[in-house]
Design an enzyme around this catalytic site. Structure first.
Site, PDB file in Angstrom:
ATOM      1  N   THR A 106       0.811  -1.221   0.000  1.00 32.71           N
ATOM      2  CA  THR A 106       0.000   0.000   0.000  1.00 32.71           C
ATOM      3  C   THR A 106       0.840   1.264   0.000  1.00 32.71           C
ATOM      4  OG1 THR A 106      -0.095   0.139   2.422  1.00 32.71           O
ATOM      5  CG2 THR A 106      -1.757  -1.220   1.322  1.00 32.71           C
ATOM      6  N   ASP A 200      18.099   3.531   0.351  1.00 33.52           N
ATOM      7  CA  ASP A 200      17.373   3.251   1.593  1.00 33.52           C
ATOM      8  C   ASP A 200      18.251   3.700   2.754  1.00 33.52           C
ATOM      9  OD1 ASP A 200      16.515   1.820   4.025  1.00 33.52           O
ATOM     10  OD2 ASP A 200      15.112   0.807   2.660  1.00 33.52           O
ATOM     11  N   ASP A 203      18.887   1.080   5.631  1.00 39.08           N
ATOM     12  CA  ASP A 203      19.811   0.012   5.253  1.00 39.08           C
ATOM     13  C   ASP A 203      21.245   0.515   5.185  1.00 39.08           C
ATOM     14  OD1 ASP A 203      17.865  -1.920   5.116  1.00 39.08           O
ATOM     15  OD2 ASP A 203      17.610  -1.776   2.938  1.00 39.08           O
TER      16      ASP A 203
END
Length: 210
Positions: A106, A200, A203
């Site tokens: 989503t 990211d 990360d």
């Protein structure tokens, strides 16, 4: 409009190195910390102050200090290193934490943790997260603080890189909250990552890349 892009040669230098995919995690964390301090200092440039009187080795000095106590609220997990940089400016600041993750289907945030001090209305609240991508996580985090009594006029969202989509979503939901960033990038890709962005952030900060 309460959206500000920091114009600072040092910040731009740090961000360019942070964007580089070759920059290792340990250096990336240090760059995010340093950028956090620079952005926070600029965001509080015109914050209200109150007079103080201090005794120097040579006499009495009349100065000023921030009128409101500072509360630093990182959005977990990527906001943690950013918050460390902000805390270097305000070592006596209190901390709150908001845990959110993005549902990859989503693209909407799911809250799993929220812990903040009481009396938020009395505090200068700095909500920190390196990335403002879709804006939905930042909106949810700000709402969590507002329902607990935070004053939007005493709040700021501090980021490193923002997408126009995230900027628009956040300001539509919270027009009274100032937003500070180092760069406004071109937009989002199909996976809702900022382009060119810096990847990211979580990360890269914690060495969890594949």
């Amino acid at each position: 409009m309460g959206f500000h892009v920091l114009r600072h040669a040092v910040a731009e230098t740090y961000l360019a190195e942070a964007r580089d995919a070759r920059t290792p995690s340990v250096r990336f964390r240090e760059l995010v910390r340093r950028l956090g301090g620079l952005v926070a200092a600029e965001a509080l440039r015109e914050a209200p102050t109150r007079p103080v009187e201090v005794v120097t080795p040579c006499g009495v000095a009349h100065g000023r200090t921030l009128a409101d106590p500072v509360l630093i609220v990182p959005i977990l997990r990527a906001g943690l290193a950013y918050a460390e940089g902000v805390a270097q400016l305000f070592p006596e600041a209190a901390f709150g934490h908001i845990g959110l993750y993005r549902d990859e289907t989503t693209k909407r945030p799911v809250t799993y943790f929220c812990k903040v001090p009481e009396r938020l209305a009395e505090r200068r609240v700095l909500l920190v997260d390196p990335m403002l991508a879709t804006g939905h996580s930042a909106v949810a985090a700000a709402e969590a603080l507002l329902v607990r009594g935070a004053d939007p006029a005493r709040m700021a969202l501090l980021t490193l890189v923002a997408a126009p989509e995230g900027r628009d979503v956040f300001l539509a939901a919270h027009p009274g909250i100032e937003v500070w960033t180092v760069a406004l990038d071109a937009g989002l890709n199909a996976q809702a990552y900022i382009v060119p962005g810096l990847g990211d952030a979580g990360d890269r900060l914690f060495g969890t890349l594949d």
